[in-house]
Write an enzyme that holds these catalytic residues in place. Structure first.
Site, PDB file in Angstrom:
ATOM      1  N   VAL A   8       0.937  -1.101   0.019  1.00 23.21           N
ATOM      2  CA  VAL A   8       0.174  -0.044   0.196  1.00 23.21           C
ATOM      3  C   VAL A   8       0.760   1.315  -0.011  1.00 23.21           C
ATOM      4  O   VAL A   8       2.145   1.277   0.440  1.00 23.21           O
ATOM      5  CB  VAL A   8      -0.851   0.054   1.161  1.00 23.21           C
ATOM      6  CG1 VAL A   8      -2.114  -0.996   1.036  1.00 23.21           C
ATOM      7  CG2 VAL A   8      -0.322  -0.105   2.564  1.00 23.21           C
ATOM      8  N   SER A   9       0.465   2.382  -0.440  1.00 23.10           N
ATOM      9  CA  SER A   9       1.178   3.435  -0.374  1.00 23.10           C
ATOM     10  C   SER A   9       1.220   4.300   0.626  1.00 23.10           C
ATOM     11  O   SER A   9       2.216   5.281   0.693  1.00 23.10           O
ATOM     12  CB  SER A   9       0.589   4.468  -1.786  1.00 23.10           C
ATOM     13  OG  SER A   9       0.363   3.816  -2.930  1.00 23.10           O
ATOM     14  N   THR A  10       0.349   4.237   1.617  1.00 24.77           N
ATOM     15  CA  THR A  10       0.534   5.221   2.643  1.00 24.77           C
ATOM     16  C   THR A  10       0.441   4.147   4.029  1.00 24.77           C
ATOM     17  O   THR A  10      -0.131   3.162   4.091  1.00 24.77           O
ATOM     18  CB  THR A  10      -0.492   6.167   2.903  1.00 24.77           C
ATOM     19  OG1 THR A  10      -1.728   5.518   3.322  1.00 24.77           O
ATOM     20  CG2 THR A  10      -0.533   6.832   1.586  1.00 24.77           C
TER      21      THR A  10
END
Length: 193
Positions: A8-10
């Protein structure tokens, strides 16, 4: 061996959906990572890539989990194909290390990259539009009245910074920044200084 890779990106996002899908594919090992795709640093993926051997299978849920741009993704797919590692993308329902898979992946990856660029352009245009309309963006500052009151209390020199902070809700960093900006000085250095 069958490896799954979820990213995931965050830090706020969770991997639950990806992990659920990967578990249904009976992965021997699932590697989890929380890093932005725009950064090249993905230590868990790098370690996994070093570990993969000919005949291993790497499963991801979506195209954009491995790379954020078409070039980066295709280089990785090519490297895996040369090393005889099978790449399976659940979203596509197919292995992409063969010729047809690579063609399809190229098209999808280019579309995903284009969508990201369009979103960035829309965000930039929206910010510009808001600025032109005089809409103030960013964090809301403390009310000027509260800051003025905090400065008055500080100048009276009968309260500590902590007491001023509690009375006004103005943090000491904001108070000190305003004092410095206005080049204010007290008559005597009290215990709050």
């Amino acid at each position: 061996m069958i490896y799954g890779y979820a990213r995931v990106s965050t830090k706020e996002q969770n991997l639950d959906t990806q992990l659920e899908k990967l578990k249904s594919y009976k992965c021997d090992s699932i590697i989890e990572e929380k890093h932005t795709g725009s950064t090249m640093k993905r230590p868990q993926l790098e370690a996994l890539l070093q570990e993969l051997k000919a005949g291993d299978k790497l499963i991801i849920t979506r195209v954009d989990r491995l790379g954020r741009n078409t070039k980066q993704l295709l280089e990785l797919v090519e490297e895996l194909a040369e090393r005889e590692v099978i790449l399976f993308i659940i979203e596509l329902g197919m292995e992409v290390t063969n010729r047809n898979g690579k063609l399809f992946l190229t098209i999808l990856s280019a579309l995903a990259e284009n969508e990201r660029e369009l979103l960035a352009e829309k965000r930039t245009a929206g910010l510009k539009n808001a600025k032109e309309k005089g809409i103030k963006l960013g964090r809301k500052g403390k009310s000027n009245k509260l800051v003025e009151h905090a400065i008055e209390l500080w100048l009276l020199n009968d309260k500590t910074i902590k007491q001023i902070e509690q009375a006004t809700g103005v943090s000491k960093s904001i108070l000190y920044r305003e004092i410095q900006k206005r080049d204010l000085k007290r008559e005597e250095a009290g215990e709050g200084k």
